[in-house]
Design a protein around this motif. Structure first.
Motif, short mmCIF file in Angstrom:
data_model
loop_
_atom_site.label_atom_id
_atom_site.label_comp_id
_atom_site.label_asym_id
_atom_site.label_seq_id
_atom_site.Cartn_x
_atom_site.Cartn_y
_atom_site.Cartn_z
N GLU A 34 -6.68 8.01 9.55
CA GLU A 34 -6.10 8.31 8.24
C GLU A 34 -7.11 9.08 7.38
O GLU A 34 -8.29 8.75 7.34
CB GLU A 34 -5.71 7.00 7.54
CG GLU A 34 -4.99 7.21 6.23
CD GLU A 34 -4.49 5.91 5.62
OE1 GLU A 34 -4.30 5.88 4.40
OE2 GLU A 34 -4.32 4.91 6.36
N GLY A 60 3.59 9.93 7.47
CA GLY A 60 2.19 9.77 7.85
C GLY A 60 1.42 11.06 8.00
O GLY A 60 0.26 11.03 8.39
N ALA A 81 -1.34 8.31 7.06
CA ALA A 81 -1.09 6.89 7.34
C ALA A 81 -1.35 6.60 8.81
O ALA A 81 -1.38 7.48 9.63
CB ALA A 81 0.34 6.50 6.99
#
Length: 81
Positions: A34, A60, A81
């Motif tokens: 991330e 994400g 994410a």
């Protein structure tokens, strides 16, 4: 180019055509942590819309920037994410 982010990894998909730039980008982004940024370097002009659409529909990831440099298209994708 307003590169205000650190590139973690560069993915060279020059010579690949749809859907390979997106397929390879998805695979490469899965290997990042991330907050890391993937630079995708492509020669397929369709990659501009393909990667934009993929990023918009994928949780994400965030498409930070796209740059057209002659016959080369650079995409900067952050794993969020």
């Amino acid at each position: 180019m307003s590169e205000a982010f650190d590139i973690t990894e560069t993915l060279d998909v020059k010579g690949a055509s749809c859907p390979m730039p997106v397929v390879k980008t998805k695979s490469a982004i899965d290997d990042l942590a991330e907050g890391e940024v993937l630079e995708v370097v492509a020669t397929d002009s369709g990659s501009m819309s393909d990667l934009k659409g993929w990023a918009a529909g994928t949780d994400g990831v965030e498409l930070l920037e796209q740059v057209e440099d002659g016959d080369v298209y650079k995409h900067y994708v952050e794993k969020t994410a």
